[in-house]
Design a protein around this motif. Structure first.
Motif, PDB file in Angstrom:
ATOM      1  N   SER A 139     -41.085  34.833 -24.273  1.00 16.28           N
ATOM      2  CA  SER A 139     -42.383  35.716 -23.863  1.00 16.28           C
ATOM      3  C   SER A 139     -43.534  35.048 -23.858  1.00 16.28           C
ATOM      4  CB  SER A 139     -42.272  36.749 -24.819  1.00 16.28           C
ATOM      5  OG  SER A 139     -43.391  37.649 -24.624  1.00 16.28           O
ATOM      6  N   THR A 141     -46.549  36.308 -23.320  1.00 16.77           N
ATOM      7  CA  THR A 141     -47.454  37.121 -24.106  1.00 16.77           C
ATOM      8  C   THR A 141     -47.605  36.702 -25.679  1.00 16.77           C
ATOM      9  OG1 THR A 141     -47.139  39.089 -22.662  1.00 16.77           O
ATOM     10  CG2 THR A 141     -48.078  39.174 -24.812  1.00 16.77           C
ATOM     11  N   LYS A 144     -48.899  33.070 -25.792  1.00 15.70           N
ATOM     12  CA  LYS A 144     -50.505  33.020 -25.801  1.00 15.70           C
ATOM     13  C   LYS A 144     -50.635  33.487 -27.170  1.00 15.70           C
ATOM     14  CE  LYS A 144     -51.021  33.574 -20.850  1.00 15.70           C
ATOM     15  NZ  LYS A 144     -51.543  34.565 -19.742  1.00 15.70           N
TER      16      LYS A 144
END
Length: 244
Positions: A139, A141, A144
């Motif tokens: 992922s 996301t 990050k």
């Protein structure tokens, strides 16, 4: 000549073991540079790699320097991301001239149709927990958030602990030719959809093996603990598994 290697797991083990593996891999790179048209690294070259925007893991200077030296001299190097080093960004391409590849690829090499993959996250429909874990690790996301919220020192400590735990758990598994069946079946399904495929080559399983079908060969590479098996593809279009 095209060369293929996989699962070096640089940084694994204690400091002495990690240094031995790194020097051994550099020796292999130096050996194959003599006639290498390209080198394919099929994933898990590092036991753990997490790359921040301006921070990369400490160490590996011998390997990184050798990769840069080879690409500067004109040798093409393709790095297929594995499940231990999937969190790469642009460092290898920008600093070492290595082409990063994030998914399996079909390539034409010396007139042969070759499907190249690390081998993780393939044909695992019957393993929902593994699928969930893999989707989480991949992922963007979550990656990050991890890079924003976790200090690099803590990230490296956690990542190396997790990677070692995963690697040691698999070392306890008894790998046999039957253990490779899920990837062999994947290769057969791929062949049915892509009839011109001549070769399929995987890493990931740490078990050197070759399956000879009527009109296709499937090859598996070893890891770098003990005897190393790598592969070559010569100008006649012939794949060979070799010992180092």
């Amino acid at each position: 000549m095209y060369y293929f290697a996989s699962d070096v797991h640089l940084g694994a083990g204690d400091r002495q073991e990690a240094c031995r593996t790194e020097r051994r891999f550099v020796e292999w790179l130096e050996m194959v540079r003599v006639d290498a048209k390209a080198i394919f690294l099929l994933g898990d070259i590092f036991d753990f790699w997490f790359e921040y925007g301006r921070v990369v893991p400490k160490g590996f200077v011998r390997v990184l320097g050798k990769l840069a030296e080879l690409t500067d001299s004109g040798v093409k190097i393709y790095f297929f991301i594995g499940n231990h080093d999937m969190w790469c960004r642009d460092y290898f391409e920008r600093e070492c001239g290595v082409k990063l590849i994030f998914k399996p690829q079909r390539m034409t090499l010396y007139g042969r149709e070759v499907f190249v993959a690390h081998g993780d996250n393939m044909n695992i429909g019957s393993k929902p927990m593994l699928r969930l874990m893999n989707s989480g690790f991949r992922s963007k996301t979550l990656r990050k958030l991890f890079s924003w919220l976790v200090h690099p020192d803590l990230a490296m400590r956690f990542g190396r602990w997790w990677s070692e735990k995963s690697r040691l758990s698999h070392m306890n598994d008894v790998i046999t030719p039957e253990s490779l069946d899920f990837l062999v079946e994947y290769a057969r399904d791929y062949k049915r959809e892509n009839p011109s495929t001549d070769y399929v080559i995987f890493g990931h399983m740490h078990f050197p093996y070759e399956v000879k079908e009527e009109d296709m060969r499937i090859l598996f590479l070893s890891n770098w603990e003990g005897e190393v098996t790598y592969a070559t593809l010569d100008e006649r279009g012939q794949f060979t598994l070799k010992k180092f």
